[in-house]
Design an enzyme around this catalytic site. Structure first.
Site, PDB file in Angstrom:
ATOM      1  N   GLU A  25       0.133  -0.813   5.909  1.00 47.99           N
ATOM      2  CA  GLU A  25       1.241  -0.236   6.667  1.00 47.99           C
ATOM      3  C   GLU A  25       1.059   1.273   6.843  1.00 47.99           C
ATOM      4  OE1 GLU A  25       5.079   1.445   7.815  1.00 47.99           O
ATOM      5  OE2 GLU A  25       3.955   1.930   6.014  1.00 47.99           O
ATOM      6  N   ASP A  50       0.846  -1.201   0.000  1.00 46.04           N
ATOM      7  CA  ASP A  50       0.000   0.000   0.000  1.00 46.04           C
ATOM      8  C   ASP A  50       0.882   1.253   0.000  1.00 46.04           C
ATOM      9  OD1 ASP A  50       0.814  -0.486   2.708  1.00 46.04           O
ATOM     10  OD2 ASP A  50      -0.764   0.835   3.440  1.00 46.04           O
TER      11      ASP A  50
HETATM   12 ZN   LIG Z   1       5.440   4.983   4.266  1.00 44.57          ZN
END
Ligand SMILES: [Zn+2]
Length: 449
Positions: free
Chosen positions: A143, A78
């Site tokens: 994340e 991501d």
């Molecule tokens: Zn980052």
């Protein structure tokens, strides 16, 4: 310039607008996970996509040989939002190559770095050889939004994820061409405090002087958190902290970042911090207490003679090895409650937290990491650093899987991570593949320790 192997596949990976924080990109995030899983399969691994209440987690395994150690390589597919778009010289999800760099959102953080690991393994398979170690890939899609579903996933898949050590390339190099091993990270703990005085806003002429002003009391309370020497004045705050070692204080003096450079980067008129420590020591190895925002009272144009009924503050603490986030928040809450006058009601809300991390760079895994860096940067000694930021999942790997993490980042200081015109040097893609192969080789060798 010759392009590294698998370059087109890397560009393909970058074209997914896998922005995890924004629901409008959900389909792109899922499509990216599906492509990645297929790619890991193509690289020679057995891959799976795992649904979570948020975005999917992609895993992949090499065939497991019981006699070989197992290395888990973590990364994330991501990315941060690209906004504001008008600051980009080229569209963020249409990779653009210029002056030896690839410009695209995620090119460094983290697609370029995790992709080079995948390709390193792919090359090992394609050269006909067996892998020197067992490899597990764990690539998540959350994340950039706090990895909420990763720790429960680790708990639920302990057995499949069992490994001897974790490798992450999601940190920085201190400067171009300087092999950098990050052996420590700060943790974090967040809280918000709410001060309630009178039940509604009051006229400061009629009531002022007889009723406590929550905004004034908030400032008074906030000011008790630090002493005049820059030390945090919360009792017990520094208890149990891993003290800075002489070797690291010595090494950091010459690692290339000095106060003049820090002043230039930050634009601060002077530097300031805890007495007795250099700026690098303060940011890499000492804890902080930071006021991130204050609210209360009138914020509009001109004057309003109000005695506000409420005030609040957002606080975060960067923590170092030896400090437990929950305990620190307990100590701070006790400190504040003990100093809050009876004229004010104090409410405390705790936010996210994550532990600090430290791996002995001279231990067996640290040595392997340094050997791999020496192999990829011939003639150069790795620089050993800590970082002031937090990667809470590193503490989770230790807590849940019981293993250390090696942080070998390839991000340059001017990579534009989380900012506009993010870029990754083309040569770092190949460098990353070589680093992966060198590291897997180094980790296959049993060491004492
Ligand atoms: Zn980052």
């Amino acid at each position: 310039m010759s392009l590294p192997p698998f370059f087109d596949d890397y560009l393909h990976f970058l074209r997914f607008a896998s922005v995890s924080t924004d629901d409008r990109y959900r389909e792109h995030v899922h499509a990216c996970a599906a492509w990645l899983s297929g790619y890991l399969q193509k690289a020679g691994l057995k891959s799976e996509i795992h649904a979570t209440p948020g975005h999917p987690i992609v895993t992949a395994h090499s065939p497991r040989h019981p006699a070989k150690p197992t290395v888990l390589i973590y990364g994330h597919y991501d990315v941060q939002p690209a906004d504001p778009l008008d600051l980009w010289l080229h569209p963020p999800f249409e990779p653009h190559v210029e002056n030896g760099k690839i410009y695209a959102r995620g090119s460094t953080d983290n697609k370029g770095q995790i992709f080079s690991h995948i390709c390193g393994v792919r090359q090992l398979f394609e050269s006909g050889g067996q892998l020197p170690v067992n490899v597990v890939f764990l690539v998540e899609g959350e994340e950039e939004v706090g990895s909420d579903h990763l720790a429960p996933f680790l708990e639920a898949h302990r057995e499949q994820l069992q490994c001897d050590v974790v490798v992450i390339s999601d940190t920085g190099m201190i400067a171009p061409g300087v092999p950098t091993f990050t052996y420590g990270l700060r943790g974090i703990a967040a809280m918000e405090i709410f001060l309630q005085g009178p039940s509604k806003d009051l006229h400061s002429g009629i009531f002022g002087g007889a009723v406590a002003n929550p905004l004034t009391e908030l400032c008074r309370l906030a000011a008790t958190l630090h002493g005049p020497d820059g030390k945090i004045a919360v009792e017990g705050f520094y208890d149990g902290i891993l003290p800075l070692q002489d070797w690291e204080r010595g090494a950091w003096k010459t690692c290339g970042m000095d106060d003049a450079e820090l002043k230039r980067i930050t634009g601060a008129p002077e530097l300031q911090g805890e007495a007795g420590y250099t700026s690098l020591e303060r940011t890499w190895a000492r804890p902080t207490c930071e006021l991130n925002g204050l609210t209360g009272g009138y914020q509009g144009q001109g004057t309003k003679t109000v005695l506000p009924s409420q005030a609040s503050a957002k606080l975060t603490f960067r923590l170092v090895p030896g400090q437990e986030p929950a305990r620190i928040l307990d100590l701070v809450e006790t400190h504040l409650r003990g100093r809050c006058p009876p004229s004010i009601t104090l409410r405390v809300e705790r936010g996210h937290s994550g532990g600090a991390y430290y791996v002995d760079p001279h231990g067996p895994y640290g040595q392997a990491a340094q050997d791999a860096l020496r192999a990829v940067f011939p003639g150069k000694e790795p620089v050993l650093i800590r970082e002031g930021g937090s990667i809470p999942i590193v503490a989770d790997f230790k807590k849940i899987l019981g293993v250390d993490t090696l942080l070998l980042g390839l991000a340059l200081p001017d990579a534009g991570i989380h900012s506009s015109n993010e870029c990754f040097p083309v040569e770092h893609l190949e460098l990353g593949m070589r680093l992966n192969r060198a590291l897997l080789g180094a980790l296959a060798v049993p060491r004492n320790g």
